[in-house]
Write an enzyme that holds these catalytic residues in place. Structure first.
Site, mmCIF file in Angstrom:
data_model
loop_
_atom_site.group_PDB
_atom_site.id
_atom_site.type_symbol
_atom_site.label_atom_id
_atom_site.label_comp_id
_atom_site.label_asym_id
_atom_site.label_seq_id
_atom_site.Cartn_x
_atom_site.Cartn_y
_atom_site.Cartn_z
ATOM 1 C CE LYS A 265 -3.934 -1.738 2.551
ATOM 2 N NZ LYS A 265 -5.046 -1.659 1.679
ATOM 3 N NE ARG A 339 -10.766 -10.282 -1.565
ATOM 4 C CZ ARG A 339 -10.989 -9.884 -2.503
ATOM 5 N NH1 ARG A 339 -11.250 -10.203 -3.782
ATOM 6 N NH2 ARG A 339 -11.108 -8.409 -2.135
#
Ligand code: BES
Ligand code: MN
Ligand code: ZN
Length: 483
Positions: A265, A339
């Site tokens: 990020k 996830r």
């Protein structure tokens, strides 16, 4: 701050701040004629808050009017917001002036007992600020409201007690989320959960690395590998209804930090990633509320806690990993890590803990934030009846949810090329494809996925929310267990 109710008539206005609740178009009725009279100058518009100082029996009396607007337009969520705003305003007043006592009396609060509960929640939540790391060298910083006393003839003790539990559980979640990642990491999150379980009455079991591997949680393990802070799998169990076989399952995303891994990020988007365990915090907070209120319901919650960090050991884009369900996954992006951890956690809670319904709560996608902002939580589900229960719970909590469609086309977007699945579905419909990915590990069990990337934090202090963590959806999960 303590909040309580009293049936006795207030005799004196001195030494306190007196709050008068005002309803548009209605006269004020308090034991003090002069108050009833001055109140007529005040506009009772919703959230309008104003203070006046009166001269009575040679002393100054401080009065604060708070508008509730027109009664027919009022609802519990508006009442909660008014309570929050009022609390912030009162704290500001106390900060800037010297009073003999920091007690607050509330008069004319002509609401149902249920609504007084909502008002109490709002006040208590509005009182919250994450300032424990600020050196308090300023006397004003230390000033707090001591007691709030609501004068009413109604029986409201129960509602006030329940509101305290709900607000407190929400604040437990807020604190966990606001703590930075050097304080809350998988091991300390587990320790804190054990402590909360002992305090409020639910059982906590913590699996360390060896057990996580033995269970075959390879997807969860792959995400955790890059960090020096080792993963923990936290299982919370509360059996309030031993005769029933029904178990509500809660799964919270527990990334105590998300750097993105090799799909790193930027600094700006990494900055907030200590909050990537807000789902975990909300299921922990909900367990506190459920057990403290001794609900007649069985609830099990799990958190796969880890850090998505960058090191020579981290998993990499292009890797193909396995999962507890034995479905293989191509890692297209190491930043779509939530996830992967949830896939194993949800498979575990359904197959090993035998829950009969399951909700997962996760700060899963920036797409959720793009979709509904901080305003509502997008939901994906395989069962409309179960979703209807969530809608009812959400109406009680005031925490909004909105159902997204889950068409087969969305499921096709996460089919793998070299493995069974891939962990991203491309740039479109990112919130839904992320939900669909988790759905691949669910089977036929009624399931709800809540993407709280937008609603778990607030960019500003507003209503009963503080800047930072909101503690959503603790109260919705509580009501889901209660109804
Ligand atoms: N934790 C983030 C999602 C997030 C973003 C939460 C902003 C709160 C605020 C999640 O792990 C993530 O990085 N998701 C990616 C998925 C993408 C790589 C498919 C995203 O949303 O960009
Ligand atoms: Mn990520
Ligand atoms: Zn994440």
């Amino acid at each position: 701050m303590k909040i309580k109710c009293s049936k006795e008539i207030l005799k004196s206005l001195e030494n306190t701040i007196t709050v008068i609740a005002m309803f548009d178009g209605e006269d004020v009725s308090t034991p003090f004629d002069e108050l009833n009279l001055v109140s007529r100058d005040f506009k009772a518009k919703e959230n309008n808050i104003d203070t006046v100082t009166l001269f009575k029996n040679d002393s100054l009396v401080n009065v604060c009017f708070v508008g509730f607007g027109k009664r027919e337009l009022l609802n519990t969520e508006k009442i909660r917001i008014i309570g929050g705003n009022l609390c912030k305003k009162l704290k500001n007043i106390l900060k800037n002036k010297e009073y003999k006592s920091n007690d607050i009396n509330i008069l004319n609060l002509d609401l149902s007992s249920h609504e007084i509960g909502a008002f109490t929640e709002g006040v208590l939540l509005g009182d919250y600020k994450f300032n424990k790391y600020k050196s308090k060298n300023n006397d004003f910083e230390k000033k707090e409201i001591d007691n709030i006393i609501i004068f009413t003839e109604k029986e409201v003790e129960c509602q006030i007690e329940k509101a305290k539990i709900l607000a407190n559980s929400n604040i437990i979640a807020r604190n966990l989320v606001n703590e930075p990642s050097n304080i809350i990491y998988p091991e300390t999150l587990a320790i804190e959960t054990v402590r909360l379980g002992a305090e409020f009455g639910f059982n906590v079991e913590v699996y360390e690395e060896e057990k996580i591997r033995a269970l075959g949680m390879e997807a969860f393990f792959a995400v955790s590998r890059g960090s020096i802070n080792k993963p923990r799998f936290i299982v919370m169990r509360y059996f309030g209804d031993k005769e029933s076989k029904d178990i509500l399952g809660l799964v919270g995303k527990g990334l105590t930090y998300d750097t993105g891994g090799y799909s790193l990020k930027s600094n700006a988007s990494m900055l907030d990633m200590k909050t990537d365990m807000a789902g975990a915090a909300s299921v922990i907070g909900a367990m506190c509320a459920i057990s403290q209120n001794k609900l007649k319901r069985n609830v099990i919650a799990v958190v796969a806690a880890c850090e998505n960090a960058l090191s020579g050991d981290s998993y990499k884009p292009g890797d193909i990993i396995n999962s507890m369900a034995k479905k293989t996954i191509e890692v297209l992006n190491t930043d779509a890590e939530g996830r992967l951890t949830l896939a194993d956690a949800i498979y575990y809670i359904i197959n090993n803990e035998k829950v009969t319904k399951v909700v997962d709560v996760a700060t899963l996608t920036g797409a959720a934030l793009t979709l509904l902002g901080n305003v509502a939580t997008p939901v994906v589900t395989n069962n409309d009846e179960f979703y209807y229960e969530l809608e009812k719970a959400s109406a009680l909590s005031g925490e909004r949810v909105w159902k997204m469609p889950i068409y087969d086309e969305f499921r096709d977007m996460i089919k793998g090329e070299e493995a069974d699945l891939k962990n991203t579905g491309g740039k479109n419909a990112g919130c839904i494809t992320a939900g669909a990915f988790i759905g691949e590990f669910v089977g036929a069990t009624p399931w709800i996925h809540m993407d709280i990337a937008g609603t778990s934090t607030s960019s500003k202090s507003i209503g009963y929310k503080a800047k930072g963590a909101t503690g959503e959806p603790v109260r919705t999960l509580y009501y889901l267990a209660e109804i």
